[in-house]
Design an enzyme around this catalytic site. Structure first.
Site, PDB file in Angstrom:
ATOM      1  N   CYS A 127       0.734  -1.154   0.026  1.00  0.00           N
ATOM      2  CA  CYS A 127       0.176   0.103   0.011  1.00  0.00           C
ATOM      3  C   CYS A 127       0.728   1.082   0.003  1.00  0.00           C
ATOM      4  O   CYS A 127       1.155   1.704   1.206  1.00  0.00           O
ATOM      5  CB  CYS A 127      -0.699  -0.024   1.209  1.00  0.00           C
ATOM      6  SG  CYS A 127      -2.083   1.499   1.285  1.00  0.00           S
TER       7      CYS A 127
ATOM      8  N   CYS B  90      -0.469   3.939   2.232  1.00  0.00           N
ATOM      9  CA  CYS B  90       0.047   3.860   3.378  1.00  0.00           C
ATOM     10  C   CYS B  90       0.959   4.132   3.997  1.00  0.00           C
ATOM     11  O   CYS B  90       1.377   4.748   5.042  1.00  0.00           O
ATOM     12  CB  CYS B  90      -0.487   2.513   4.045  1.00  0.00           C
ATOM     13  SG  CYS B  90      -2.113   1.851   3.277  1.00  0.00           S
ATOM     14  N   ASP B  91       2.026   3.791   3.200  1.00  0.00           N
ATOM     15  CA  ASP B  91       3.548   3.812   3.557  1.00  0.00           C
ATOM     16  C   ASP B  91       4.437   4.508   2.852  1.00  0.00           C
ATOM     17  O   ASP B  91       5.554   4.592   3.259  1.00  0.00           O
ATOM     18  CB  ASP B  91       4.049   2.137   3.736  1.00  0.00           C
ATOM     19  CG  ASP B  91       3.246   1.441   4.559  1.00  0.00           C
ATOM     20  OD1 ASP B  91       2.729   1.887   5.632  1.00  0.00           O
ATOM     21  OD2 ASP B  91       2.765   0.256   4.150  1.00  0.00           O
TER      22      ASP B  91
END
Length: 332
Positions: free
Chosen positions: A138, A141-142
């Protein structure tokens, strides 16, 4: 069918942000929810390290820690949380029947499915070993943790293109590895990726290995036409070859799209079976964020509460009607 005499008012299957949020709302509504955690209690966030984009955590939080707090809150509200895996369902009868661990059957007036989706991986040992230490499925997300650094992304579809573009805005360089000699992404996404100055394309290229002992340091890739291998220094490895919804349990019962994501009635978490609701990544192939999963968990609990209230109202109405008919028959 043996149900072990256990009847559940509201049954929740799954324990990520969607399942636990549904449990919090259902417990507060006095639905006496029972939640089965499944094979991965806490869901995908338990294999995520730092979470910085969930509201309420100004300093960020570790994914596993956040899921423990979700669980504690659901428990404090009165949810009966159990470890176990739903292995079969029968939605042809009411109350619905759900089997757990291939042995115990329960009856449930309403069911909320929140089994999530799983990222598809290449299957490299190093993917799992370094997951959370530079390996991610992701970018949204990261990606922030690798601001200003060189990263790589694997995939050639729309998701890979979108994530490559996202990374290109925050990372110094994005190495994009595509198995074929063209992208599968839509034309507009292809144009954007190919025109991005800091995205470097590698056609007919497959990842041979991720290099690094305790964090991602480089990748070794192979050209599947020439067999030539090379090592490229990167700080992060993002895989974007798709997600697979954990919907096998529901096949043949609820409507799904061609990828296996459960279809819901627009503006709700309702499925084509009245009384069966879905929340989180099981029905969301677009956003796939912890906060959107939690939001849909809230929606599912509210939908379930309204459904169960309607059942109670019908039950009381039928009882009153029967009593009136009985009185008329007896002449009282």
């Amino acid at each position: 069918m043996d149900t072990n005499n256990e009847h559940v008012h509201c049954l929740i299957i799954g324990s990520g942000p969607a399942g636990y949020t549904a449990a919090i709302y259902a417990a507060r509504a006095n639905l006496k929810p029972v939640l089965y955690q499944g094979i991965q209690p806490g869901g995908q966030l338990t294999i995520t390290t730092e979470v910085e984009n969930y509201p309420g955590y100004p300093d960020g939080v570790q994914g596993p820690e956040m899921m423990v707090e979700f669980e504690q809150q659901a428990k404090r509200m009165g949810t009966d949380i159990r470890y176990g895996l739903a292995t079969e369902v029968d939605f042809s009868v009411r109350p619905f029947k759900v089997q757990v661990d291939e042995e115990k059957w329960l009856e449930a007036d309403a069911v909320i499915m929140a089994t999530g989706a799983s990222a598809q991986w290449l299957g490299l040992e190093s993917e799992q070993r370094l997951n959370g230490f530079g390996v991610s499925a992701c970018a949204v997300c990261d990606g922030f943790f690798f601001k200003g650094k060189e990263v790589c992304i694997i995939g050639g579809g729309d998701t890979a293109a979108e994530e490559a573009l996202y990374l290109s805005k925050i990372c110094s360089k994005v190495h994009m590895f595509v198995r074929r000699d063209e992208l599968r992404a839509s034309k507009i996404m292809q144009e954007r990726v190919l025109n991005a100055s800091n995205i470097k394309m590698y056609w007919n290229t497959e990842v041979d290995e991720i290099l690094g002992d305790d964090k991602v340091e480089a990748v070794r890739v192979k050209n599947n036409k020439t067999g030539e291998k090379q090592e490229i220094a990167v700080s992060a490895y993002f895989v974007a070859i798709g997600h697979r919804p954990n919907s096998d349990l529901l096949k043949g019962w609820v409507d799904m799209d061609e990828s296996g994501y459960v279809k819901t009635i627009p503006g709700s978490t309702k499925t084509n079976i009245e009384g069966v609701f879905v929340a989180g990544d099981l029905q969301d192939k677009i956003y796939r964020q912890a906060v959107t999963a939690a939001g849909s968990g809230c929606m599912a609990a509210l939908d379930a509460e309204r459904y169960l209230s309607m059942l109670e109202h019908l039950k009381h109405s039928n009882n009153s009607l029967q009593e009136n008919n009985q009185q008329i028959k007896t002449g009282s």
